[in-house]
Motif scaffolding. Structure first.
Motif, mmCIF file in Angstrom:
data_model
loop_
_atom_site.group_PDB
_atom_site.id
_atom_site.type_symbol
_atom_site.label_atom_id
_atom_site.label_comp_id
_atom_site.label_asym_id
_atom_site.label_seq_id
_atom_site.Cartn_x
_atom_site.Cartn_y
_atom_site.Cartn_z
ATOM 1 N N PRO A 1 86.044 70.901 3.630
ATOM 2 C CA PRO A 1 84.794 72.017 3.829
ATOM 3 C C PRO A 1 83.946 71.689 2.678
ATOM 4 N N GLU A 2 82.631 72.140 2.884
ATOM 5 C CA GLU A 2 81.825 72.233 1.877
ATOM 6 C C GLU A 2 82.134 72.987 0.671
ATOM 7 N N PHE A 3 81.978 72.476 -0.656
ATOM 8 C CA PHE A 3 82.522 73.382 -1.693
ATOM 9 C C PHE A 3 81.705 73.449 -2.844
ATOM 10 N N PRO A 4 81.246 74.420 -3.301
ATOM 11 C CA PRO A 4 81.542 75.862 -2.597
ATOM 12 C C PRO A 4 80.617 75.967 -1.550
ATOM 13 N N ALA A 5 80.830 76.589 -0.463
ATOM 14 C CA ALA A 5 79.985 76.869 0.826
ATOM 15 C C ALA A 5 78.994 77.537 0.211
ATOM 16 N N ILE A 6 77.773 77.185 0.603
ATOM 17 C CA ILE A 6 76.424 77.906 0.221
ATOM 18 C C ILE A 6 75.783 78.610 1.502
ATOM 19 N N ILE A 7 75.807 80.009 1.136
ATOM 20 C CA ILE A 7 75.110 80.959 2.084
ATOM 21 C C ILE A 7 73.752 81.471 1.481
ATOM 22 N N THR A 8 72.562 80.791 2.355
ATOM 23 C CA THR A 8 71.358 81.187 1.945
ATOM 24 C C THR A 8 70.696 82.209 2.781
ATOM 25 N N GLY A 9 69.950 83.061 2.038
ATOM 26 C CA GLY A 9 69.166 84.051 2.849
ATOM 27 C C GLY A 9 68.094 84.648 2.049
ATOM 28 N N GLY A 10 67.754 85.963 2.396
ATOM 29 C CA GLY A 10 66.733 86.664 1.714
ATOM 30 C C GLY A 10 67.047 88.273 2.070
ATOM 31 N N GLY A 11 66.437 89.073 1.233
ATOM 32 C CA GLY A 11 66.857 90.627 1.465
ATOM 33 C C GLY A 11 67.840 90.999 0.575
ATOM 34 N N ASP A 12 68.409 92.195 0.765
ATOM 35 C CA ASP A 12 69.362 92.686 0.160
ATOM 36 C C ASP A 12 70.892 92.156 0.369
ATOM 37 N N LEU A 13 71.520 91.494 -0.726
ATOM 38 C CA LEU A 13 72.809 91.017 -0.585
ATOM 39 C C LEU A 13 73.717 92.082 -0.040
ATOM 40 N N GLY A 14 73.764 93.062 -0.508
ATOM 41 C CA GLY A 14 74.831 94.271 0.131
ATOM 42 C C GLY A 14 74.749 94.312 1.450
ATOM 43 N N VAL A 15 73.621 94.774 1.804
ATOM 44 C CA VAL A 15 73.234 94.804 3.492
ATOM 45 C C VAL A 15 74.029 93.561 4.170
ATOM 46 N N PHE A 16 73.581 92.471 3.521
ATOM 47 C CA PHE A 16 74.075 91.210 4.285
ATOM 48 C C PHE A 16 75.492 91.191 4.308
ATOM 49 N N ILE A 17 76.178 91.435 3.188
ATOM 50 C CA ILE A 17 77.509 91.505 2.951
ATOM 51 C C ILE A 17 78.241 92.562 3.999
ATOM 52 N N GLY A 18 77.634 93.777 4.016
ATOM 53 C CA GLY A 18 78.143 94.795 4.901
ATOM 54 C C GLY A 18 78.322 94.333 6.334
ATOM 55 N N ALA A 19 77.177 93.935 6.563
ATOM 56 C CA ALA A 19 77.095 93.458 8.018
ATOM 57 C C ALA A 19 77.909 92.298 8.508
ATOM 58 N N ASN A 20 78.194 91.317 7.680
ATOM 59 C CA ASN A 20 78.881 90.117 8.026
ATOM 60 C C ASN A 20 80.071 90.069 7.263
#
Length: 305
Positions: free
Chosen positions: A5-24
């Motif tokens: 795997p890619e190390f570390p795996a990079i997750i890019t985005g925008g907006g609120d990180l808590g909302v993203f983590i809670g939804a995913n």
């Protein structure tokens, strides 16, 4: 999906990180299982409270600094967020699994970069399962011995916090006790041996602790504190040459450690922080450390049981 795997795996985005983590959350956990370390970059994490909110959204039980046996001096920012090791910037913190030198350790770690250093200050990351695979081939006798015997760690804790050392947390804070009698009772419960020194410092030696861990998804990792203890447990109280032994008490020598250090260094990836970055590590699979740095650097941490 690639076997490597890619190390570390990079997750890019925008907006609120808590909302993203809670939804995913299921997808985040699957990615963590595969990669061992995730870097969330480009999300809106402006301050420690936003970091705390992202941890809350992750929804798992915390592992507090107060309840830990960590040797590092840290300062709480919120009840579950605290400063990373406060050793001086010129001090390198070598690869380790968080609190693997104790019988109490977290399963996962969150890190948050509030202020990136002007230069240096990367967090080296290394997959311990990959290290162990190569170490079994390079030095099978050493691996067999630490698997069979375990390892013991010795360190000297000051009577009061010493922020100038990466090993500077006092025995009162480390053991959550007020006096020597309380310290001895706690150490007895932990199976440690101990010796009081003239300056009110306390030398402790652990029971034999495992050096190799089976991983939930299969495989094994080099889960211990041997590299950091051998390379970095040095201050006015601690001598790295006296910090680690095999479970039977025989010293672990530089020759014993040479292959593990070489292999880990070869496999290390330096995570160069940007302000607002958040990383999530599997503590059983991935070692971490800290490179020396110049300028102000503020990286916060939180532990997951």
């Amino acid at each position: 999906m690639s076997d490597t795997p890619e190390f570390p795996a990079i997750i890019t985005g925008g907006g609120d990180l808590g909302v993203f983590i809670g939804a995913n959350k299921p997808a985040v956990d699957a990615a963590l299982d595969h990669a061992g370390a995730l870097l969330f970059r480009g999300f809106n994490v402006p301050d420690p409270l936003a970091f705390d909110a992202a941890i809350e959204a992750y929804g798992e039980v915390g592992f507090t600094y107060e309840d830990s046996l960590s040797n590092a001096v840290r300062t709480n920012v919120t009840p579950r967020v605290f400063t990373a090791n406060e050793a001086p910037p010129e001090t390198e913190i070598f690869l380790h699994h968080e609190m693997a030198q104790t019988p109490l350790f977290p399963a996962k770690l969150f890190f948050y970069c509030e202020i990136a250093a002007e230069s240096g200050g990367a967090t080296p990351l290394c997959r311990s399962d990959w290290v162990l695979d190569q170490l079994r081939a390079a030095n099978p006798e050493f691996v067999a011995r630490v698997e069979a015997e375990g390892v013991r760690y010795t360190n000297v804790m000051p009577g009061r916090d010493d922020a100038g050392s990466g090993q500077g947390r006092s025995w009162r804070s480390t053991l959550s006790v007020a006096d020597q009698a309380g310290a001895e009772a706690r150490l007895s419960d932990l199976g440690y041996s101990w010796e009081w020194l003239e300056d009110e410092s306390l030398r402790v030696t652990t029971a034999a602790l495992p050096a190799v861990r089976e991983l939930a998804g299969g495989g094994t990792s080099f889960f211990n504190q041997l590299i950091a203890a051998f390379r970095g447990w040095a201050d006015s109280r601690n001598d790295p040459n006296r910090t680690i032994t095999f479970g039977g008490g025989e010293p672990i020598t530089p020759e014993d450690m040479a292959d593990a250090i070489r292999i880990a260094d070869d496999l290390t990836h330096d995570l160069a922080w940007q302000a607002g970055d958040v990383a999530l590590l599997d503590n059983f699979q991935v070692m971490h450390g800290r490179r020396p740095f110049a300028g102000k650097r503020r990286v916060l941490a939180s532990l997951i049981a």
